[in-house]
Design a protein around this motif. Structure first.
Motif, PDB file in Angstrom:
ATOM      1  N   ASN A  78       6.956   9.601 -13.030  1.00 20.52           N
ATOM      2  CA  ASN A  78       7.187   8.154 -13.113  1.00 20.52           C
ATOM      3  C   ASN A  78       8.449   7.813 -13.923  1.00 20.52           C
ATOM      4  O   ASN A  78       8.557   6.735 -14.488  1.00 20.52           O
ATOM      5  N   THR A  79       9.431   8.706 -13.925  1.00 18.42           N
ATOM      6  CA  THR A  79      10.694   8.466 -14.629  1.00 18.42           C
ATOM      7  C   THR A  79      11.486   7.374 -13.911  1.00 18.42           C
ATOM      8  O   THR A  79      11.687   7.439 -12.697  1.00 18.42           O
ATOM      9  N   ALA A  80      11.938   6.386 -14.671  1.00 16.48           N
ATOM     10  CA  ALA A  80      12.717   5.286 -14.102  1.00 16.48           C
ATOM     11  C   ALA A  80      14.208   5.462 -14.367  1.00 16.48           C
ATOM     12  O   ALA A  80      15.031   5.331 -13.458  1.00 16.48           O
ATOM     13  N   GLU A 112      13.237   6.752 -19.802  1.00 17.74           N
ATOM     14  CA  GLU A 112      12.388   5.565 -19.678  1.00 17.74           C
ATOM     15  C   GLU A 112      11.444   5.783 -18.517  1.00 17.74           C
ATOM     16  O   GLU A 112      11.867   6.181 -17.426  1.00 17.74           O
ATOM     17  N   LEU A 113      10.155   5.514 -18.766  1.00 18.06           N
ATOM     18  CA  LEU A 113       9.130   5.734 -17.750  1.00 18.06           C
ATOM     19  C   LEU A 113       8.622   4.413 -17.203  1.00 18.06           C
ATOM     20  O   LEU A 113       8.568   3.418 -17.924  1.00 18.06           O
ATOM     21  N   MET A 114       8.260   4.405 -15.914  1.00 14.93           N
ATOM     22  CA  MET A 114       7.657   3.225 -15.310  1.00 14.93           C
ATOM     23  C   MET A 114       6.193   3.159 -15.753  1.00 14.93           C
ATOM     24  O   MET A 114       5.536   4.196 -15.857  1.00 14.93           O
ATOM     25  N   PRO A 115       5.697   1.971 -16.026  1.00 16.21           N
ATOM     26  CA  PRO A 115       4.274   1.864 -16.405  1.00 16.21           C
ATOM     27  C   PRO A 115       3.386   2.265 -15.222  1.00 16.21           C
ATOM     28  O   PRO A 115       3.711   1.985 -14.079  1.00 16.21           O
ATOM     29  N   THR A 116       2.296   2.948 -15.528  1.00 18.26           N
ATOM     30  CA  THR A 116       1.360   3.369 -14.488  1.00 18.26           C
ATOM     31  C   THR A 116      -0.007   2.745 -14.734  1.00 18.26           C
ATOM     32  O   THR A 116      -0.343   2.386 -15.864  1.00 18.26           O
ATOM     33  N   VAL A 117      -0.781   2.636 -13.653  1.00 18.46           N
ATOM     34  CA  VAL A 117      -2.122   2.056 -13.753  1.00 18.46           C
ATOM     35  C   VAL A 117      -3.056   3.043 -14.445  1.00 18.46           C
ATOM     36  O   VAL A 117      -3.781   2.696 -15.362  1.00 18.46           O
ATOM     37  N   ASN A 122      -3.564   6.244 -16.819  1.00 19.79           N
ATOM     38  CA  ASN A 122      -2.865   6.916 -17.905  1.00 19.79           C
ATOM     39  C   ASN A 122      -3.169   8.420 -17.843  1.00 19.79           C
ATOM     40  O   ASN A 122      -3.957   8.939 -18.621  1.00 19.79           O
ATOM     41  N   LYS A 123      -2.545   9.097 -16.885  1.00 27.48           N
ATOM     42  CA  LYS A 123      -2.782  10.520 -16.677  1.00 27.48           C
ATOM     43  C   LYS A 123      -1.802  11.321 -17.534  1.00 27.48           C
ATOM     44  O   LYS A 123      -0.611  11.012 -17.596  1.00 27.48           O
TER      45      LYS A 123
END
Length: 170
Positions: free
Chosen positions: A67-69, A109-114, A116-117
């Motif tokens: 999920n890297t932005a 910077e990471l994108m927020p995820t639903v 939390n894995k």
């Protein structure tokens, strides 16, 4: 008797798994900031071979979460860029001098995820070549060529150390 072919040829290839002098020492520091969707990567690569030698085609693949932005990368030498298709930052150094160290830093910077894995943290992969260096310490002490036909031979030995599966766990 052995009759060598004309031109350059490979006489011997060997593989050693014990008592190896690793050409690089890699010290990675990964820092995850909880709740901020950020990751900080700092890494030091130290060349442990002689200062008269150079490693060539050094490629360090530093894994990042899926999920890297965005990434902000700093290196002391070489070039690095984020490659989203491999989920890694790829750092390339054409010539890495012996007895030197290089520093790498990245803010991810990471994108927020639903969900939390937890990130599995795959190993850092390193690919390189170090001409005239033997990680095993095996050296050819002498090379004797017997030739009765009067053919002039050039005697020389080339050593090359290549990364087979050089990985650093993080």
């Amino acid at each position: 008797t052995f009759i060598p072919p004309d031109g350059e040829f490979e006489l011997m290839r060997y593989r050693v798994t014990d008592n190896i002098n690793l050409p690089f020492r890699i010290i990675p520091i990964f820092r995850e900031f909880q709740g901020q969707n950020r990751l900080s990567i700092n890494m030091k690569v130290i060349a442990s071979f002689a200062s008269t030698l150079f490693a060539t085609h050094v490629v360090v693949k530093i894994p990042v979460p899926k999920n890297t932005a965005k990434t902000k990368i700093k290196t002391s030498f070489g070039r690095a860029k984020y490659e989203p298709e491999t989920h890694a930052i790829v750092w390339r150094v054409k010539r890495f001098p012996g007895c030197s160290e290089c520093v790498f830093g990245a803010d991810v910077e990471l994108m927020p995820t639903v969900r939390n894995k937890a990130w599995s943290r795959p190993p850092i992969n390193v690919d390189f070549q170090v001409p005239m260096f033997t990680a095993s310490g095996v050296h050819v002490r002498f090379l004797r060529v017997y030739d009765k036909s009067g053919y002039h031979t050039n005697r020389w030995v080339r050593y090359i150390t290549k990364a087979g599966g050089y990985q650093v766990r993080i």
